[in-house]
Design an enzyme around this catalytic site. Structure first.
Site, PDB file in Angstrom:
ATOM      1  N   ARG A 138     -10.609 -11.507  -0.219  1.00 12.33           N
ATOM      2  CA  ARG A 138     -11.344 -12.330  -1.067  1.00 12.33           C
ATOM      3  C   ARG A 138     -10.845 -13.713  -1.255  1.00 12.33           C
ATOM      4  O   ARG A 138     -11.560 -14.428  -1.399  1.00 12.33           O
ATOM      5  CB  ARG A 138     -11.717 -11.618  -2.567  1.00 12.33           C
ATOM      6  CG  ARG A 138     -10.643 -11.644  -3.505  1.00 12.33           C
ATOM      7  CD  ARG A 138     -10.633 -10.601  -4.540  1.00 12.33           C
ATOM      8  NE  ARG A 138     -10.762  -9.462  -4.332  1.00 12.33           N
ATOM      9  CZ  ARG A 138     -10.887  -8.059  -4.674  1.00 12.33           C
ATOM     10  NH1 ARG A 138     -11.087  -8.495  -6.198  1.00 12.33           N
ATOM     11  NH2 ARG A 138     -11.073  -6.944  -4.397  1.00 12.33           N
ATOM     12  N   LYS A 147       0.794  -1.088  -0.122  1.00 13.55           N
ATOM     13  CA  LYS A 147      -0.146  -0.039   0.008  1.00 13.55           C
ATOM     14  C   LYS A 147       0.721   1.225  -0.118  1.00 13.55           C
ATOM     15  O   LYS A 147       1.990   1.222   0.626  1.00 13.55           O
ATOM     16  CB  LYS A 147      -1.056   0.094   1.201  1.00 13.55           C
ATOM     17  CG  LYS A 147      -1.985  -0.925   1.197  1.00 13.55           C
ATOM     18  CD  LYS A 147      -2.829  -0.899   2.540  1.00 13.55           C
ATOM     19  CE  LYS A 147      -3.832  -2.109   2.522  1.00 13.55           C
ATOM     20  NZ  LYS A 147      -4.842  -1.989   1.450  1.00 13.55           N
TER      21      LYS A 147
END
Length: 518
Positions: free
Chosen positions: A366, A292
Site C-alpha cells: 500500500r 514473515k
C-alpha cells in the site's frame, strides 16, 4: 510460444499428433457423454459410436475430464483426446466461453511434448473460436527457463539421459473456424497477442528474485516499449529522492537492489479517453523488519504480479492498436530487512505530502501504490485501476481463485466485475466501509499503514483511496488469491504465476476505447 493456425482441413484429413474433441455431460434420458459440435468427422470414423466407446472407457463429459484413445481408421492423426465440457447447454451450440477455454487448456496440457494438435471443439461463432484459441494457448504454457541445463560434472563426450523437460504443445490448429472470415482472423490474432503477453507476465512472476529485481524489471519494460512504440520513463533512486516518493523509497531502502517507478505510456492519435493502470511490483517480499514467519517466504517472488499484469495489459493494448490512451505505472521495490530498512514506528512522507506511520513493514504494498496512485492522478486520467497481491485477508475472504474489487464508484466497480465475468476471471465486489477508516488514525502522522485486523483487505483499500485524486473513478483489484497457483494445474491454469487480471484490464481498455468506461 505455441503457434496458432486456422485450418480449412477437416478433422479426418488433418495430419497431426492428436485430435481434440469436446464431450458434454448428458442428463435424464440422455445421460452419459454427449459429443459436442465439431466432433462429427471423428465420430464418423468411429462408425457413429464414439460416444459409446467413451462411455465404455468411463468418460462422462464432466468438466476437466480427459480421455485418450487410439484413433479409428480413416483419421490421419493417431490419437483422439476427448475433453469434458460440463453439462450439456440448454441451447444447442451455446457452450459457455469459459468452459471452452478450460477444456482447450486441459487438452493442451495433456499434449505436452507433441508437435501439433487439431482442436475440433465448438467454434461455430467468433466468440467460441476465440475462447478455444485462448484456452489452448494458455494451457500450452510452461516455465522451463531454469531447467534442462548442461551437466558440467559429466564427461564432455557423455550423453545425458536427462534431455530436460518436455516442451509445450508446439502448434495448435483450430478446426471448424472460418480462416477467410475477417471476424475469425481478428479474434484469433487478438487471442495470440493477449496470450503472448499473459505468458510474458507469467514468466516474470515465475522468475527467481535473484534475477528479477526492480532494475531488471525496468529493463524488461524498457525493451518492450522500444519494440511496441510505448514511451517508457524509469525513475531510479536519485529521481525518486528528488521527486519525494517516500513510500517507494521507504519500502526499498532495506535492499541492495534499489527501487524504481516505471511509467509506460501508450497513446493513440484518435483516443478520447485515458486509462491509468497501477501495479504493485514488490519483486521479493521478506516482510522487512516485520519478517514473515517460516513457510511464508518461499513464493514471495510473486508479489510483483500486479505490476506484471499492468505491464502485460499496456503492451497488449499497444499491440492491438486500441483507440485509448493507456498509462501503466509499475511501483517496483524489494522489501528486505537490513540496517537501512524502514522500522516499525518510522514515519514516511509520501509523494502526496501525506505522512504515514509504518506500524508493520509487511504492509508495504500500500505504501508503494500510494505514491504511484498520487503520481498517476496528477495526469487526470478518466479512470485509475490498481492491481496488487495486497492482503492475505482477501485470500481468507474469497479463496485462491477469486480476486476482490473495491472502488470509489459503485457503477465502476460493477462494470469491472461484469468485465471480469465476461472474460472468465473470477472476481467479487467488496465494500469500503467508512467506519474502518478510523482504525488507521495515528497520533504521530496523518495516517497509519495498519488498521483493524478484521476486514484487513478492506482496510488496505481504504488506505489506497486516500491517495487517489479527487473526482477520478478508481478501482482496486486485490489478486492475492489467484495470482500464484501452488497446487496442481487445472484447465488452462498452470502451477506458479497465472497472469491474473490481465484479461480484465485488456477488456476494460477495449471498452474504454469504445466509449463504454462504466
Amino acid at each position: 510460444m505455441t503457434a496458432l493456425t486456422l485450418s480449412t482441413a477437416g478433422a479426418a484429413t488433418l495430419r497431426a499428433d492428436a485430435l481434440v474433441v469436446g464431450v458434454a455431460k448428458g442428463a435424464g434420458s440422455k445421460s452419459g457423454p454427449v459429443l459436442a459440435p465439431g466432433s462429427e468427422a471423428v465420430d464418423k470414423a468411429f462408425g457413429g459410436k464414439l460416444a459409446d466407446v467413451l462411455a465404455t472407457l468411463g468418460a462422462t463429459g464432466a468438466e476437466g475430464e480427459l480421455t485418450k484413445l487410439p484413433a479409428a481408421s480413416g483419421l490421419k492423426a493417431p490419437l483422439v483426446v476427448a475433453v469434458g465440457l460440463g453439462p450439456v447447454p440448454d441451447k444447442e451450440d451455446a457452450y459457455d466461453a469459459e468452459a471452452l477455454r478450460r477444456a482447450a487448456g486441459t487438452a493442451a496440457r495433456a499434449l505436452t511434448g507433441s508437435k501439433k494438435a487439431g482442436f475440433a471443439l465448438p467454434a461455430g461463432s467468433v466468440e467460441d473460436a476465440a475462447a478455444v484459441a485462448e484456452g489452448a494457448l494458455l494451457g500450452s504454457y510452461a516455465f522451463t527457463a531454469y531447467q534442462g541445463g548442461e551437466n558440467k560434472l559429466a564427461p564432455k563426450d557423455a550423453k545425458s539421459k536427462d534431455s530436460g523437460p518436455k516442451q509445450p504443445l508446439a502448434e495448435v490448429t483450430l478446426l471448424g473456424a472460418k480462416p477467410r472470415d475477417k471476424g475469425y482472423k481478428a479474434a484469433v490474432e487478438r487471442a495470440l497477442a493477449l496470450v503472448e503477453e499473459i505468458n510474458r507476465a507469467r514468466d516474470l512472476i515465475n522468475t527467481p528474485p535473484n534475477d528479477l529485481y526492480p532494475e531488471s524489471f525496468a529493463a524488461v519494460a524498457t525493451a518492450a516499449g522500444k519494440e511496441h512504440g510505448i514511451k517508457v520513463q524509469v525513475l531510479d533512486e536519485k529521481a525518486l529522492v528528488k521527486g519525494g516518493f517516500g513510500g517507494i523509497l521507504g519500502v526499498g531502502q532495506g535492499s541492495a537492489n534499489g527501487p524504481r517507478l516505471v511509467k509506460l505510456a501508450y497513446t493513440h492519435p484518435k483516443a478520447e479517453k485515458t486509462l491509468a493502470l497501477v501495479g504493485k511490483g514488490i519483486t521479493y517480499d521478506s516482510g522487512g523488519i516485520s519478517l514473515k514467519p517460516a513457510g511464508h517466504n518461499e513464493t514471495m517472488k510473486c508479489d510483483m504480479s500486479g505490476a506484471a499484469a499492468v505491464f502485460a495489459a499496456v503492451v497488449t493494448a499497444a499491440r492491438l492498436g486500441l483507440k485509448v490512451n493507456v498509462t501503466g505505472w509499475l511501483a517496483l521495490a524489494e522489501n528486505m530487512p537490513s540496517g537501512n530498512a524502514t522500522r516499525p514506528g518510522d514515519v514516511l512522507r509520501m509523494y502526496s505530502g501525506k505522512t504515514v506511520e509504518v506500524l508493520n513493514t509487511d504492509a508495504e504494498g500500500r505504501l508503494v501504490l500510494g505514491d504511484a496512485l498520487t503520481r498517476a492522478s496528477e495526469e487526470k486520467p478518466d479512470a485509475i485501476v490498481d492491481v496488487a497481491t495486497l492482503t492475505g485477508a482477501m485470500v481468507l475472504a474469497l479463496g485462491n481463485r477469486t480476486f476482490g474489487i473495491m472502488a470509489n464508484d459503485d457503477a465502476f466497480r460493477t462494470s469491472i466485475h461484469e468485465i471480469a465475468e465476461e472474460v472468465g476471471e473470477a472476481s467479487w465486489p467488496m465494500p469500503l466501509p467508512a467506519d474502518l477508516r478510523k482504525g488507521m488514525d495515528s497520533p504521530t502522522a496523518d495516517i497509519a499503514n495498519m488498521g483493524e485486523r478484521m476486514g484487513g483487505g478492506l482496510v488496505a483499500g481504504l488506505f489506497l483511496k486516500e491517495f487517489v485524486g479527487e473526482g477520478i473513478a478508481w478501482a482496486h483489484l486485490d489478486i492475492a488469491g489467484p495470482a500464484f497457483h501452488e497446487g496442481a494445474p487445472y484447465g488452462y491454469t498452470p502451477k506458479g504465476g497465472t497472469g491474473s487480471a490481465v484479461r480484465t484490464l485488456v477488456r476494460l481498455a477495449e471498452r474504454t476505447a469504445d466509449g463504454d468506461l462504466g
